[in-house]
Design a protein around this motif. Structure first.
Motif, PDB file in Angstrom:
ATOM      1  N   UNK A 197      38.591 -21.531  47.362  1.00 24.44           N
ATOM      2  CA  UNK A 197      39.311 -22.706  47.855  1.00 24.44           C
ATOM      3  C   UNK A 197      40.497 -23.059  46.974  1.00 24.44           C
ATOM      4  N   UNK A 198      40.358 -22.909  45.670  1.00 22.07           N
ATOM      5  CA  UNK A 198      41.421 -23.308  44.745  1.00 22.07           C
ATOM      6  C   UNK A 198      42.541 -22.279  44.662  1.00 22.07           C
ATOM      7  N   UNK A 199      42.326 -21.118  45.290  1.00 24.08           N
ATOM      8  CA  UNK A 199      43.289 -20.030  45.193  1.00 24.08           C
ATOM      9  C   UNK A 199      42.812 -18.988  44.197  1.00 24.08           C
ATOM     10  N   UNK A 200      43.094 -17.734  44.466  1.00 26.80           N
ATOM     11  CA  UNK A 200      42.727 -16.678  43.538  1.00 26.80           C
ATOM     12  C   UNK A 200      43.501 -16.847  42.228  1.00 26.80           C
ATOM     13  N   UNK A 220      50.488 -28.895  42.329  1.00 31.91           N
ATOM     14  CA  UNK A 220      50.414 -28.713  40.879  1.00 31.91           C
ATOM     15  C   UNK A 220      50.778 -30.017  40.196  1.00 31.91           C
ATOM     16  N   UNK A 221      50.197 -30.238  39.013  1.00 35.15           N
ATOM     17  CA  UNK A 221      50.545 -31.431  38.255  1.00 35.15           C
ATOM     18  C   UNK A 221      49.412 -31.929  37.395  1.00 35.15           C
ATOM     19  N   UNK A 222      49.208 -33.235  37.417  1.00 33.60           N
ATOM     20  CA  UNK A 222      48.249 -33.915  36.558  1.00 33.60           C
ATOM     21  C   UNK A 222      46.877 -33.224  36.625  1.00 33.60           C
ATOM     22  N   UNK A 223      46.342 -32.737  35.490  1.00 37.17           N
ATOM     23  CA  UNK A 223      45.090 -31.981  35.542  1.00 37.17           C
ATOM     24  C   UNK A 223      43.899 -32.783  36.059  1.00 37.17           C
ATOM     25  N   UNK A 224      43.879 -34.083  35.810  1.00 32.59           N
ATOM     26  CA  UNK A 224      42.762 -34.890  36.320  1.00 32.59           C
ATOM     27  C   UNK A 224      42.815 -34.982  37.846  1.00 32.59           C
ATOM     28  N   UNK A 225      44.009 -35.185  38.392  1.00 28.23           N
ATOM     29  CA  UNK A 225      44.159 -35.234  39.848  1.00 28.23           C
ATOM     30  C   UNK A 225      43.879 -33.872  40.475  1.00 28.23           C
ATOM     31  N   UNK A 226      44.419 -32.823  39.865  1.00 24.26           N
ATOM     32  CA  UNK A 226      44.204 -31.485  40.408  1.00 24.26           C
ATOM     33  C   UNK A 226      42.708 -31.144  40.402  1.00 24.26           C
ATOM     34  N   UNK A 227      42.020 -31.449  39.318  1.00 25.21           N
ATOM     35  CA  UNK A 227      40.578 -31.160  39.244  1.00 25.21           C
ATOM     36  C   UNK A 227      39.825 -31.921  40.328  1.00 25.21           C
ATOM     37  N   UNK A 228      40.115 -33.196  40.473  1.00 23.69           N
ATOM     38  CA  UNK A 228      39.425 -33.998  41.489  1.00 23.69           C
ATOM     39  C   UNK A 228      39.653 -33.424  42.881  1.00 23.69           C
ATOM     40  N   UNK A 229      40.905 -33.132  43.205  1.00 26.74           N
ATOM     41  CA  UNK A 229      41.222 -32.639  44.540  1.00 26.74           C
ATOM     42  C   UNK A 229      40.626 -31.250  44.781  1.00 26.74           C
ATOM     43  N   UNK A 230      40.638 -30.412  43.764  1.00 29.33           N
ATOM     44  CA  UNK A 230      39.995 -29.104  43.891  1.00 29.33           C
ATOM     45  C   UNK A 230      38.536 -29.264  44.317  1.00 29.33           C
ATOM     46  N   UNK A 231      37.829 -30.157  43.626  1.00 35.15           N
ATOM     47  CA  UNK A 231      36.393 -30.284  43.866  1.00 35.15           C
ATOM     48  C   UNK A 231      36.100 -30.879  45.244  1.00 35.15           C
ATOM     49  N   UNK A 232      36.821 -31.920  45.618  1.00 39.44           N
ATOM     50  CA  UNK A 232      36.528 -32.550  46.899  1.00 39.44           C
ATOM     51  C   UNK A 232      36.940 -31.639  48.053  1.00 39.44           C
TER      52      UNK A 232
END
Length: 364
Positions: free
Chosen positions: A62-65, A234-246
């Motif tokens: 989901x997050x991309x290879x 791409x950007x803020x690691x906290x936002x990216x992590x949250x969006x990746x997981x959801x």
């Protein structure tokens, strides 16, 4: 008394049936300049990667290879001058429209005390619709500096779009990043037309650092790959992590062959330079054709649209006139917000031979 609930409005471009019918009366049929769908082919190597099939068997990440995220990060640095960590600050999406439409509901789950999405008053309709679909307030702004403190305090996110659809305007991304950080509002910068910047060099909000910002990019325009549905954020690691997981839980996975093809596309720039030349030539040609029809169109600072004032402020009358006299279909500006009602948008996406059909019709 029962509520009728949400009733989806007509999709904007489906309202053009009358205009299209008028244009279709011309020999050779309508020349559709209303929708910004690419007409030129993707590079052969990209299509070959898409057809290889090796990545079609299993579920794609989901997050991309790793290869896709690395290619996207290299492209950001090479073409836009920004560095991000592909392991923690970047992820793939299934085209960027679904990302734009779904982002507000995910941010609302993360920050339930806020209920507002801010977006440019003249803009891509999905910024507003994404907020509406999430049951949130959609609040337009003409200038970011004019957003009230009350709306900023309620904001889950603020959208910026540079170069802008439909106007081609370039935003002050440094100001947008500063504005959002000062107010604790995530700034989401839609940069899908970045490669088609005419006034100056292509850029990204990520050059201001990643704190509190996301940049959203698509291969649809850059690589003529709209039908494949692939993009990244791409950007803020906290936002990216949250969006990746959801987004994993929502099953949002770009297909494996598409991800493989995107690696090839992002690794090569010559085809983009060719496409830049095509779009600039078409914009200039359409500007001249509109002038021959009595419409004054300024060249945009970016993107591949002409944003044209309608005589008397009546964009629908202008659209009918252009359909009747030249057989072209254009988009009335109200599709992009009430503030755009006095304009119409012309997309420079038809092949050159179709644009020359228009030229013959108007004797230009």
């Amino acid at each position: 008394m029962t509520s009728t609930g949400f009733e989806p409005p007509p999709y904007p471009y489906e309202r053009l049936s009358e205009i299209t019918a008028l244009a279709d009366r011309h020999e050779g049929g309508a020349v559709d300049l209303s929708i910004g769908t690419p007409c030129d082919p993707p590079p052969p190597a990209v299509l070959a990667a898409l057809a290889a099939g090796d990545t079609a068997r299993g579920y794609p990440p989901s997050i991309g290879t790793k290869a896709l995220r690395a290619a996207a990060a290299r492209w950001l640095e090479r073409r836009l001058g920004a560095h991000v960590d592909p392991e923690t600050e970047l992820a793939a999406c299934v085209g960027t429209k679904e990302f734009v439409a779904s982002l507000p509901q995910y941010l609302k789950l993360r920050t339930p005390g806020r209920d507002t999405v801010l977006y440019p008053a003249i803009s891509y309709p999905t910024y507003e619709m994404g907020a509406t679909l999430a049951g949130l307030r959609a609040v337009p702004y003409l200038r970011l500096a004019d957003v009230t403190d009350a709306d900023a305090e309620r904001a889950l996110a603020v959208w910026v779009n540079s170069p802008a659809n439909p106007s081609g305007e370039l935003s002050d991304l440094a100001f947008a990043a500063e504005w959002g950080r000062a107010r604790g509002v995530p700034v989401v910068s839609d940069e899908c037309y970045a490669e088609f910047t005419w006034a100056g060099r292509p850029t990204t909000i990520l050059r201001e650092g990643v704190e509190g910002v996301l940049a959203v990019h698509s291969l649809s325009k850059r690589d003529n790959f709209a039908g494949a549905r692939i993009g990244f954020y791409a950007g803020d690691p906290a936002l990216v992590h949250y969006l990746r997981e959801v987004r994993k839980h929502a099953g949002l996975m770009p297909p494996g062959p598409v991800q493989a093809a995107a690696v090839v596309a992002l690794g090569e720039d010559a085809h983009v330079d060719v496409q830049r030349t095509r779009y600039l030539s078409r914009l200039e040609r359409l500007q001249r054709l509109l002038g021959a029809l009595g419409y004054e169109a300024a060249m945009p600072d970016g993107a591949f649209y002409l944003w044209v004032p309608a005589p008397g402020g009546d964009a629908w009358a202008a659209a009918r006139d252009l359909a009747e006299r030249a057989g072209v279909v254009v988009s009335p500006g109200e599709f992009y917000g009430v503030e755009g009602a006095g304009y119409f948008r012309v997309a420079a996406v038809q092949p050159d031979d179709r644009i020359e059909i228009v030229a013959r019709r108007v004797g230009a």
